[in-house]
Design an enzyme around this catalytic site. Structure first.
Site, PDB file in Angstrom:
ATOM      1  N   PRO A   2       0.817  -1.164   0.000  1.00  0.00           N
ATOM      2  CA  PRO A   2       0.000   0.000   0.000  1.00  0.00           C
ATOM      3  C   PRO A   2       0.882   1.256   0.000  1.00  0.00           C
ATOM      4  O   PRO A   2       1.578   1.548   0.960  1.00  0.00           O
ATOM      5  CB  PRO A   2      -0.780  -0.126   1.291  1.00  0.00           C
ATOM      6  CG  PRO A   2      -0.700  -1.560   1.692  1.00  0.00           C
ATOM      7  CD  PRO A   2       0.354  -2.170   0.865  1.00  0.00           C
ATOM      8  N   GLU A   3       0.892   1.952  -1.094  1.00  0.00           N
ATOM      9  CA  GLU A   3       1.539   3.260  -1.150  1.00  0.00           C
ATOM     10  C   GLU A   3       0.439   4.312  -0.959  1.00  0.00           C
ATOM     11  O   GLU A   3      -0.687   3.956  -0.621  1.00  0.00           O
ATOM     12  CB  GLU A   3       2.259   3.427  -2.500  1.00  0.00           C
ATOM     13  CG  GLU A   3       3.259   2.295  -2.771  1.00  0.00           C
ATOM     14  CD  GLU A   3       4.036   2.460  -4.070  1.00  0.00           C
ATOM     15  OE1 GLU A   3       4.327   3.599  -4.452  1.00  0.00           O
ATOM     16  OE2 GLU A   3       4.354   1.443  -4.701  1.00  0.00           O
TER      17      GLU A   3
END
Length: 271
Positions: A2-3
């Site tokens: 998850p960026e």
DNA sequence: CCGGACGCCTGTCGGC
DNA sequence: TGCCGACAGGCGTCCG
């Protein structure tokens, strides 16, 4: 992980279900994440109304006075909203329980994620104090990135993935932005021109916004709060496309190792 | 201060 | 078929 786009997608999906509701407690099945989950989490959360859900870089912050719950999803974490009677599966490490009968469930196979609780009135959490600007806010512009890159011997890709320089950029979006900006990932940061810095900032903004519109990227683990994947995966221009044609010039995309991870670039479009 | 290596975890995939 | 190494969205810590 998850960026930024995946965390922001999660934040937007969760906010209507959290803000205005009250925690009733928590259930910790496995406290051994990147850092130990606070043992007294349930007591700290019980009866605390949730006032806001915010994001800083890749961190999610649940504001429920007098405290803030800080969540990081590591490489494989995701947050889902389920009903209180939904059976937990493997790697469902923590439940935050709500007065709505729903549960915010943290799932993280690799356990690189973490959950912290700290007093809102006290000093900011140490993980947040050294973060660079938000890439989608005005403080992040070409002049800033150019200045930040002066004298740096690391690659431009490393620089952009350094959270102290700019928050929220990971391997996928660093590769994608460098592709859009026409810059090779191994270029020395210190040799990036002012124009290139401006192009890279514009590219980062563009790719983050595009990904946000499509609910982020799902490679394997990421799902939104309702279980849907992110759909930006199908729009990736370079990341994960080794040997496949560049979407612009059709030259095969090249994959190279860089600091223990993969970089992807078009040898013709990127210089 | 800077840059690079390491370690933390589990799951999956490709090659032999 | 089975085993084994490489690799996967991150990042704090340590060392030179």
């Amino acid at each position: 992980m998850p960026e930024l786009p995946e965390v922001e997608t999660t934040r937007r999906g969760l906010a209507p279900h959290l803000v205005g509701h009250t925690f009733t407690g928590a259930r910790v099945r496995n406290p051994r994440l990147r850092w130990p989950v606070p043992p007294d989490l349930a007591q700290r959360l019980a009866d605390r109304p949730i006032e806001a859900l915010t994001r800083r870089g890749k961190y999610l912050l649940i504001h429920a006075p007098p405290g803030i719950t800080l969540l990081h999803l590591g490489m494989s974490g995701s947050l889902r909203l389920v009903t209180h009677d939904t059976p937990a599966g493997p790697h469902d490490h923590v439940d935050l329980c709500l007065d709505s009968g729903r549960v915010l469930r943290l799932h993280d196979p690799r356990r690189f994620g973490s959950l912290h609780w700290f007093e809102a009135a006290g000093p900011p959490h140490p993980l947040l104090t050294r973060l660079g600007p938000e890439p989608l806010e005005p403080g992040f512009d070409g002049a800033y990135l150019h200045q930040a890159s002066r004298g740096r011997r690391v690659s431009i890709k490393s620089l952009v993935m350094n959270a102290r320089v700019v928050a929220g950029i990971g391997n996928i979006y660093a590769n994608e932005a460098l592709f859009l900006a026409g810059i090779r990932p191994r270029r020395a940061a210190g040799r990036i021109t002012q124009r290139e810095a401006g192009d890279l900032v514009a590219a980062l903004r563009r790719v983050l916004k595009e990904a946000l519109e499509q609910g982020g990227t799902t490679l394997r683990d990421f799902v939104r709060e309702d279980g849907r994947p992110g759909y930006f995966t199908q729009s990736l221009r370079a990341y994960g496309r080794a040997g496949r044609p560049c979407p612009v010039c059709h030259t095969p995309i090249r994959q190279i190792p860089q600091q223990g991870r993969s970089s992807y670039y078009c040898p013709r479009c990127q210089r």
